[in-house]
Structures are given as structure tokens and as C-alpha cells.
Design a protein around this motif. Structure first.
Motif, PDB file in Angstrom:
ATOM      1  N   LYS A 184       0.845  -1.182   0.000  1.00 49.04           N
ATOM      2  CA  LYS A 184       0.000   0.000   0.000  1.00 49.04           C
ATOM      3  C   LYS A 184       0.885   1.239   0.000  1.00 49.04           C
ATOM      4  O   LYS A 184       1.847   1.331   0.759  1.00 49.04           O
ATOM      5  CB  LYS A 184      -0.913   0.010   1.235  1.00 49.04           C
ATOM      6  N   LYS A 185       0.537   2.175  -0.881  1.00 47.64           N
ATOM      7  CA  LYS A 185       1.350   3.380  -1.048  1.00 47.64           C
ATOM      8  C   LYS A 185       0.824   4.479  -0.133  1.00 47.64           C
ATOM      9  O   LYS A 185      -0.356   4.822  -0.164  1.00 47.64           O
ATOM     10  CB  LYS A 185       1.339   3.819  -2.503  1.00 47.64           C
ATOM     11  N   VAL A 186       1.742   5.037   0.672  1.00 44.61           N
ATOM     12  CA  VAL A 186       1.359   5.970   1.731  1.00 44.61           C
ATOM     13  C   VAL A 186       2.188   7.250   1.668  1.00 44.61           C
ATOM     14  O   VAL A 186       3.379   7.217   1.364  1.00 44.61           O
ATOM     15  CB  VAL A 186       1.550   5.293   3.115  1.00 44.61           C
ATOM     16  N   ILE A 187       1.539   8.365   1.946  1.00 46.84           N
ATOM     17  CA  ILE A 187       2.226   9.638   2.169  1.00 46.84           C
ATOM     18  C   ILE A 187       2.222   9.876   3.669  1.00 46.84           C
ATOM     19  O   ILE A 187       1.183   9.738   4.330  1.00 46.84           O
ATOM     20  CB  ILE A 187       1.496  10.812   1.471  1.00 46.84           C
ATOM     21  N   LEU A 188       3.359  10.243   4.224  1.00 48.01           N
ATOM     22  CA  LEU A 188       3.502  10.450   5.661  1.00 48.01           C
ATOM     23  C   LEU A 188       3.819  11.918   5.924  1.00 48.01           C
ATOM     24  O   LEU A 188       4.786  12.457   5.377  1.00 48.01           O
ATOM     25  CB  LEU A 188       4.610   9.542   6.195  1.00 48.01           C
ATOM     26  N   VAL A 189       2.996  12.564   6.752  1.00 53.99           N
ATOM     27  CA  VAL A 189       3.184  13.993   7.022  1.00 53.99           C
ATOM     28  C   VAL A 189       3.146  14.244   8.521  1.00 53.99           C
ATOM     29  O   VAL A 189       2.147  13.975   9.188  1.00 53.99           O
ATOM     30  CB  VAL A 189       2.089  14.838   6.327  1.00 53.99           C
TER      31      VAL A 189
END
Length: 211
Positions: free
Chosen positions: A3-8
Motif C-alpha cells: 500500500k502506497k502511503v504519504i507520511l506527514v
């Protein structure tokens, strides 16, 4: 498939620790990281990830504001909010804007399962947060009851107030409630007079502050 995730997150140490732990699982790929809400918006548009994992309180632009903007642009966006605060206002706001999850950073072991669940289409709220939701719903009902009694707002007027608070114009409200636009205008005039407000912008602000 990962699963492709953006982390902020504006805490670099937390963000890099999360990135390392999540990627070690083999189920998640962190495409890119950011440090505030503006980064989240840009990175979402760039990558269209499966999930955005984002802190709520950040400098410049909060995670809640960024989540709201992203979801307005793309209603299919899946955003999991992460925070150290179990704050009622945050929980209600997260629910209202359509976030797919809200979990506490203390629930560290739950973050990866929560991400995978959100990516799979589920809505996830950490155990401590879930336990608060029934009480919050009850409080909302009590608060609305106070508004009814104090200002003489009836059920139909409350429906219209809620529609205005969602940013709908008179035609959209008319279509939703199956009333003519003229009737909606009349209702709004009565509501504004009862609440001693000037316009629909003040009405929307009144709703979010009080209900």
C-alpha cells in the motif's frame, strides 16, 4: 501488493521512526514525506496514494485543514489522522470532514493495521477514540436541543442550518430537502432573524461553533 502511503508530520524524529517501522513490515511503501498541511496537499496531488497518514497539529497548516481541502478536491481520498491528543473537537471535526480514521500516536502498534484497514476501505478509530463517539453524539443532540429551546428553531430550520453549514447554496438545499428555492429563502430569513445573524456565512460559523 504494498500500500502506497504519504507520511506527514512536523516532528522529524517521529516521522522518520514511523517511516522505518512501516516500511520494515513489507506491507507499506512510504512514497514521500512532508512536514505540514501544505506539503500534504501537494504530495497528495502528485502521488494520489492509497492513504495519507498525517498528524493533526502542525505548523503553518494543520492536518485537519489539509484533510478537509484534500477531501473537497477528491472525495475518494483516504486520510488517517494521527495525534497525541484525545480532543472532542478534533474527533468531531475528523468525522465531519470525512477522514477515514483518527488514532492516537500512543497506539503505536495499531498504526500499521489501521493504515491497511483504511486502504481496504474501512473507517478506523482507535479504541480510546471509539469509546468517546457515543457520548459526543449524545452531547451534540443535547446541544442542539438547547439551541431549539433558546431560539425557537424547529426541525426543518435545523435541517436548513445544517445544509448551509455544509456550504450548499439555495438550489442545492432545495433539491436535497424537496422544497422550492423561494421557500428556502423564506426559511433563511426567519432563521437569521431568530438567531440575530446577518448572513449565511455567520450562520455557518454559528453552527460549527455551537453544534
Amino acid at each position: 501488493m504494498k500500500k502506497k502511503v504519504i507520511l506527514v508530520d512536523d516532528d522529524q524524529l517521529v516521522m522518520m521512526s514511523l517511516k522505518t517501522i512501516l516500511e520494515c513490515s513489507g506491507n507499506i511503501e512510504v512514497l514521500e514525506t512532508g512536514t505540514d498541511g501544505e506539503d500534504a496537499i501537494k504530495l497528495y496531488k502528485k502521488h494520489k496514494p492509497d492513504v495519507v497518514l498525517m498528524d493533526i497539529q502542525m505548523k503553518n497548516k494543520s492536518g485537519l485543514s489539509a484533510a478537509e481541502e484534500i477531501i473537497k478536491e477528491d472525495s475518494s481520498a483516504k486520510i488517517l489522522l494521527l495525534t497525541t491528543f484525545q480532543d472532542d473537537e478534533y474527533i468531531v471535526k475528523a468525522l465531519n470532514i470525512g477522514a477515514k480514521g483518527y488514532i492516537l500516536k500512543q497506539d503505536f502498534e495499531s498504526i500499521e493495521p489501521a493504515l491497511l484497514a483504511v486502504a481496504g476501505g474501512q473507517t478506523v478509530f482507535g479504541g480510546q477514540v471509539m469509546s468517546r463517539i457515543p457520548e459526543l453524539i449524545e452531547k451534540k443532540g443535547e446541544k442542539q436541543g438547547e439551541i431549539y429551546n433558546k431560539n425557537g428553531i424547529n426541525d426543518k430550520e435545523m435541517e436548513i442550518i445544517e445544509q448551509v453549514a455544509q456550504g450548499k447554496n439555495n438550489k442545492e438545499i432545495s433539491d436535497t430537502l424537496c422544497l422550492s428555492e423561494g421557500t428556502i429563502r423564506n426559511y433563511l430569513s426567519i432563521i437569521l432573524e431568530k438567531l440575530e445573524l446577518r448572513d449565511r456565512t455567520q450562520l455557518a460559523i454559528f453552527y460549527w461553533k455551537n453544534m
